[in-house]
Design an enzyme around this catalytic site. Sequence first.
Site, short mmCIF file in Angstrom:
data_model
loop_
_atom_site.label_atom_id
_atom_site.label_comp_id
_atom_site.label_asym_id
_atom_site.label_seq_id
_atom_site.Cartn_x
_atom_site.Cartn_y
_atom_site.Cartn_z
N ASP A 681 62.53 -10.12 18.97
CA ASP A 681 61.73 -9.62 17.85
C ASP A 681 60.74 -10.69 17.38
O ASP A 681 59.57 -10.40 17.12
CB ASP A 681 62.69 -9.23 16.72
N LYS A 685 56.41 -10.88 17.30
CA LYS A 685 55.60 -11.22 16.12
C LYS A 685 54.65 -12.38 16.41
O LYS A 685 53.47 -12.31 16.07
CB LYS A 685 56.52 -11.59 14.96
#
Length: 820
Positions: A681, A685
């Site tokens: 994750d 980003k």
Amino acid sequence: MNVLKFGGTSVKSAENIKKVISIILNHRQNGDVLGAVVLSAMSGVTNQLIEIGRMAATNNPDYLELIRGIEERHFNVIKSLIPIKEQSKVFATVRGTVNELEDLLRGVSLIRELSDRTLDLVMSFGERLSCLVISECLKSKGVPARFCDARQLIRTDAQFSMAEVEETATNQQIKDYFSTIGADLPIVTGFIGSTAQNETTTLGRGGSDYTASILGAALNADFIDIWTDVDGMMTADPRKVPNAFNIPTITYAEAMELSHFGAKVIYPPTLQPAFAKNIPIRILNTFNASHEGTVISRTADRRDFTITGISSIDDIVLVNIQGSGMIGVAGVSAKLFSTLAHYKISVILISQASSEHSICFAIEPRNADRVREILEAEFATEILHGHIDNISIERDLSIIATVGEGMKKSSGIAGKLFSVLGKNGVNIIAIAQGSSEINISVVINKNNLSKALNAMHNVFFQSEARILNLYLVGAGLIGRTLLQQIQAQYEYLRTEKSLRICLVGVSNTKKMLLDPKGIDLTNWQERLSSEGVTTSLPAFVDKLKDYNLPNSVFIDCTADKDIPLFYEPLLNANVSIVTPNKVANSGPYADYKRLQRATVRRGVKFLYETNVGAGLPIINTLQGLMTSGDRFLKIEAILSGTLSYIFNTFRPGVSFAEVVREAKAKGFTEPDPREDLSGMDVARKILILAREAGFELEPSDVTINNLLPESCIAAPSIPAFFEELERNNAFFENLLQEAENRNEKLRYVATFENGKVTIELRSVGFEHPFYSLSGADNIISFTTERYKERPLVIKGPGAGAEVTATGVFADVVSIGSYLA
Ligand code: ASP
Ligand code: MG
């Protein structure tokens, strides 16, 4: 003295006629002098008479039934509005008139032909019957009414179905007639007239208004009152633009432009006699008699808006004639338009570019094929020699006209018009502005008509309230919180920010609901569960495109992998997108770039502030630096609230597995904590941030130094994973101990530098800005040309439904201000 005219709906039934009678009685009670009352046929009757005529001409005996129906409607009025003892006489007169009609139709069915001349005579029965019956109703109420057949007043030429009024003879006949009637009130048949040879003619569909205006002008009336079924002229057709509102005063010229363009409130020729004598026309509503309506006169009151109204012709075709042989050659357009005039083809709009290479003009679709034939024949030589290319015809188009005297002196109206159409993806095919400057007309595709009208009405008349139409996919925690926040701010946004938010569609994984009229934010959940249908994203998007509403925004509040496939088509349909979903921006670079290009090309917005750090202003700040010309040297960040929490809580004496368990119990982790611990994750980003900073990176360019021992990763289940974690506790304790020994803290840091992205567990010392991070906070540090000595740092809560929804909301609102 006033001349009144009542239209077809006003005299449609006994119930409505009662209202007409009471308006007339009211005038008399107030002491107003009434010169004449002009009536239409009962609504629908003229159309039926045309049909009856055609049926008779094809010897279809069913027309008799239609005649019975018409007779019945008039009988019903007699029965309900005339005292019984006076009824039989009136029944007899109506029957007599209907018999006359039947005789005529018998003739038509024998010769099997219905000429325009005969059709005019057939149509005349509509007004004759309505006036007959209503004059008797008035008499029974004590009004000295007198049936007046306008064929003795209105003298016309012999262009049947569209006769031209002969003014001098008509005025003389009117004066003669009125000098003989004393105090009687003539009830005059609208729409019909007669030639010098006593042949019946009609003045064109809707022509009763015209009759009233001719009478009013001849009698020098103070007012010509057109009583209809709407509250006067409106800023747009309320059936297409729900926010349209009444125009209290308007000039003859403006009314003329608007009525030509489809606003069926008044028959355009009506304006001319009134204008010539400077008699105000009032448009009033029989069914809302106290409404002020619209006054049409020489001048109009000052208005708050630069334009007066928007109107449209819904269905036209555009004929284009072009060729190099037309450049600089005089007479092409003369030949073109005189040919069209010769064949009585009316041209709605003309546009020629100054290169003279082409001329295009709009006509009614029914004339399209004929016009092509006519022009191909007329210009056969030019086509043969290649001076003119083929004549092309484009169909399924509409014209929208903005009308207003206020446009004469002000600039920027065309700019505003084109920009609102552009922002909504409405392509303009042709433009025309007359030098009178009171009408700017644009030709667009018919399927964009409603969107264009509403968007234009919005910018020209409701600058105090721009509308955003929202489509929300994903009604989970974030989606629900967002709708709650919007509901709470709704009034504030409307009154303080001139922004009206309308939820048009909403869907969760099971059900979806779309309603172009809007879904109430207070009970969307009940409506979704009671009215919703099974969710299908393709169907959702199809509907959205079908509604084609202006200022549409699609909000994806899911983490779904497939929904982003719809982004590009949505952007191409001029729909803006707001989303916390990272999938679209963190896949292949080419996909990311394609979406960016689509937004630029379409002039719409694709906003995803919440892709990184939830509501923290990270992406906006980064984009601001980029557009102002700064260059990025390094980005360092802690981008996972989950890992932040875990490493802030992990301390000597507590097992690492315990901490992860606790984080999971508090809802800080994904169901399988390995998704957070794997760093995937965070990788997405930082990749997005690097791309926003102008670097072309692929997901494979991100190096993740794995934090978990191999056995933890390989564990077959979540419980097994926790067991492995316990077993490896020494490994984590060791990491922690080493950091403590150096007086440092463990931090899970993503770094972008020198074109490389790394994600790893690091230990940072007291002097590092990431040292003192608490709870589940995120922190981002940008080192740029301008922020070199001391980086720009953004820190705060970077996860949670409330702050994520806030970020999405802010993106949505910013689209609203972009529209202004
Ligand atoms: N009855 C005619 C029509 O329907 C004229 C009118 O109503 O004004 O066109
Ligand atoms: Mg953010």
